[in-house]
Scaffold this active site. Structure first.
Site, PDB file in Angstrom:
ATOM      1  N   TYR A   1      36.323  46.128  44.031  1.00  0.00           N
ATOM      2  CA  TYR A   1      36.528  45.054  45.012  1.00  0.00           C
ATOM      3  C   TYR A   1      38.021  44.937  45.266  1.00  0.00           C
ATOM      4  O   TYR A   1      38.823  44.882  44.332  1.00  0.00           O
ATOM      5  CB  TYR A   1      36.000  43.723  44.456  1.00  0.00           C
ATOM      6  CG  TYR A   1      36.333  42.553  45.360  1.00  0.00           C
ATOM      7  CD1 TYR A   1      35.412  42.107  46.295  1.00  0.00           C
ATOM      8  CD2 TYR A   1      37.580  41.934  45.295  1.00  0.00           C
ATOM      9  CE1 TYR A   1      35.717  41.054  47.145  1.00  0.00           C
ATOM     10  CE2 TYR A   1      37.898  40.881  46.149  1.00  0.00           C
ATOM     11  CZ  TYR A   1      36.960  40.453  47.062  1.00  0.00           C
ATOM     12  OH  TYR A   1      37.266  39.411  47.911  1.00  0.00           O
TER      13      TYR A   1
ATOM     14  N   GLU B   1      38.709  41.698  53.213  1.00  0.00           N
ATOM     15  CA  GLU B   1      37.905  42.027  52.052  1.00  0.00           C
ATOM     16  C   GLU B   1      37.329  43.434  52.174  1.00  0.00           C
ATOM     17  O   GLU B   1      36.757  43.769  53.213  1.00  0.00           O
ATOM     18  CB  GLU B   1      36.759  41.020  51.951  1.00  0.00           C
ATOM     19  CG  GLU B   1      36.464  40.596  50.541  1.00  0.00           C
ATOM     20  CD  GLU B   1      35.379  39.515  50.507  1.00  0.00           C
ATOM     21  OE1 GLU B   1      35.408  38.699  49.602  1.00  0.00           O
ATOM     22  OE2 GLU B   1      34.503  39.508  51.382  1.00  0.00           O
TER      23      GLU B   1
END
Ligand code: ADP
Ligand code: MG
Length: 393
Positions: A109, A199
């Protein structure tokens, strides 16, 4: 303002962050031409909607043939998509991204947002990518690492290393270099586009050792859109609540909530306080609507129309403190809206401030049916009671 994955990935590619080869299509008929340009099979068929969690909801499908791809595209374009982040009714899918299927070795991530606690844009990295980062944050917060960007120095190379060296085992030196470059480019992208969120979940290392962004989420700060006309043009209003779009056009601050009390208030602070007293009285607001300090009669009319269009609303509370917005202007706006549509639910009004007598008189002299509350607490109790009544009746 949120961007679609395919829009964000175009910006990634321009900034030098690697993304899979892909093509956007809006109908099944465009599939074959698209597939000619994309390496595969396997391919990945991805619904383009603003909600996340698409993988879990069947909005991301790995396919191994043209037939399977066609089936997946057809299904996505003709069914509503329900994911953990949508309502139970789901959302319509208007566009589908077809991508090459990437051989994933490791998933991470990588994101950026403004950390209000330190008042700095902050990079967030986690070796546990691919799954929902919210879950990781809750269950194993020690696996989430942060590096704030200093306004004095900007992003420093050691900060990339701080994050990458959390990986165990460490990737190859070439991959480490590529990860560090990706991080630096993400910071630049965030700053240059006035993002509120960036993101990549997952950021992957492929079996071939390349670093690649398989997903992309990008939100732009609405208050900065005036200096990003090119980004503003990417806005897809189909993804928004129609009432929110209507409110945006009328310059009203409107947010849809889950309750059944329609509330019209002037000023964000008073609106927040009104939400609080409604809850305190045991009811739930259906919306946050701040018509603003200096709302015109037209804005009031529009605001009231928006509330009336919301079928969930079982009672309406107008709570206005007349400062710059005079109470008589409010009263005329409400009457103008009431003329256009009948008001099928109880209306509670609490007015105070400039020209309050005149405002009350205008309402009383009209044939509008409403209850007057002497203060906020009473207004909340009345509206909660009336909403309960109309639910039962
Ligand atoms: P969401 O976050 O909305 O569920 P993603 O784009 O992250 O959607 O896709 C879900 C999962 O599908 C990813 O975690 C990744 O494992 C896989 N995936 C997505 N795109 C590709 C691709 N091009 N090649 C291979 N796998 C992919
Ligand atoms: Mg994802």
């Amino acid at each position: 303002m949120k961007l679609h994955e395919y829009q964000a990935k175009e910006l990634f590619a321009k900034a030098g962050i690697a993304v899979p080869k892909g093509r956007l299509i809006t109908s099944a008929g465009e599939l074959n031409t698209a597939l000619q340009d994309i390496p595969g099979p396997p391919w990945v068929v991805k619904a383009q909607v603003h909600a996340g969690g698409r993988g879990k909801g069947g909005g991301v499908k790995l396919v191994h043939s043209r037939e399977e791809a066609a089936e997946a595209v057809e299904h996505l374009l003709t069914n509503r998509l329900v994911t953990p982040q949508t309502t139970a009714e789901g959302v319509a899918v208007h566009q589908v991204l077809i991508e090459e299927g990437v051989d994933i070795d490791k998933e991470f991530y990588l994101g950026m947002t403004v950390d209000r606690a330190v008042a700095r844009p902050t990079m967030i990295f986690s070796p546990s990518g691919g799954m929902e980062i919210e879950e990781v944050a809750q269950q194993s917060p020690e696996l989430i690492f942060k590096e704030p960007v200093s306004p004095a120095t900007g992003w420093m190379p050691y900060q990339s290393r701080n994050l990458i060296y959390r990986l165990s085992p460490l990737p190859s030196p070439e991959t480490i270099k590529e990860l560090a470059t990706t991080m630096k480019k993400l910071v630049d992208l965030f700053m240059q586009n006035d993002c509120s969120l960036l993101e990549i979940n997952p950021l992957v290392i492929t079996k071939q050792g390349a670093v690649m962004a398989l997903d992309a989420k990008m939100s732009i700060d609405d208050n900065a859109l005036y200096r990003h006309k090119d980004l503003a043009a990417l806005d897809d209003s189909r993804e928004k609540d129609p009432l929110e779009v209507m409110a945006e056009k009328a310059n009203l601050n409107y947010i849809r909530l889950n309750g059944n009390i329609g509330a019209m208030v002037n000023g964000a602070g008073l609106a927040m306080a009104t939400m609080d007293v409604i809850k305190l009285a045991g009811a739930e607001p259906a919306n946050f609507l701040d018509v603003g300090g200096g709302a015109s009669e037209e804005m009031i009319t529009k605001g009231f129309e928006i509330i009336l269009k919301d079928e969930r609303v079982k009672a309406i509370l107008i709570n206005i403190f007349g400062g710059i917005l005079r109470c008589d202007v409010l009263a005329r706006g409400v009457l103008a809206a009431a003329k256009k549509t009948e008001i099928p639910v109880p209306l509670i009004v609490r007015l105070e401030g400039t020209n309050v007598e005149e405002g009350r008189k205008i309402l009383e002299d009209s044939d509008l049916d409403f209850l007057v509350a002497k203060d906020m607490a009473e207004a909340a109790q009345l509206v909660a009671r009336e909403a309960k009544r109309s639910v039962l009746s």
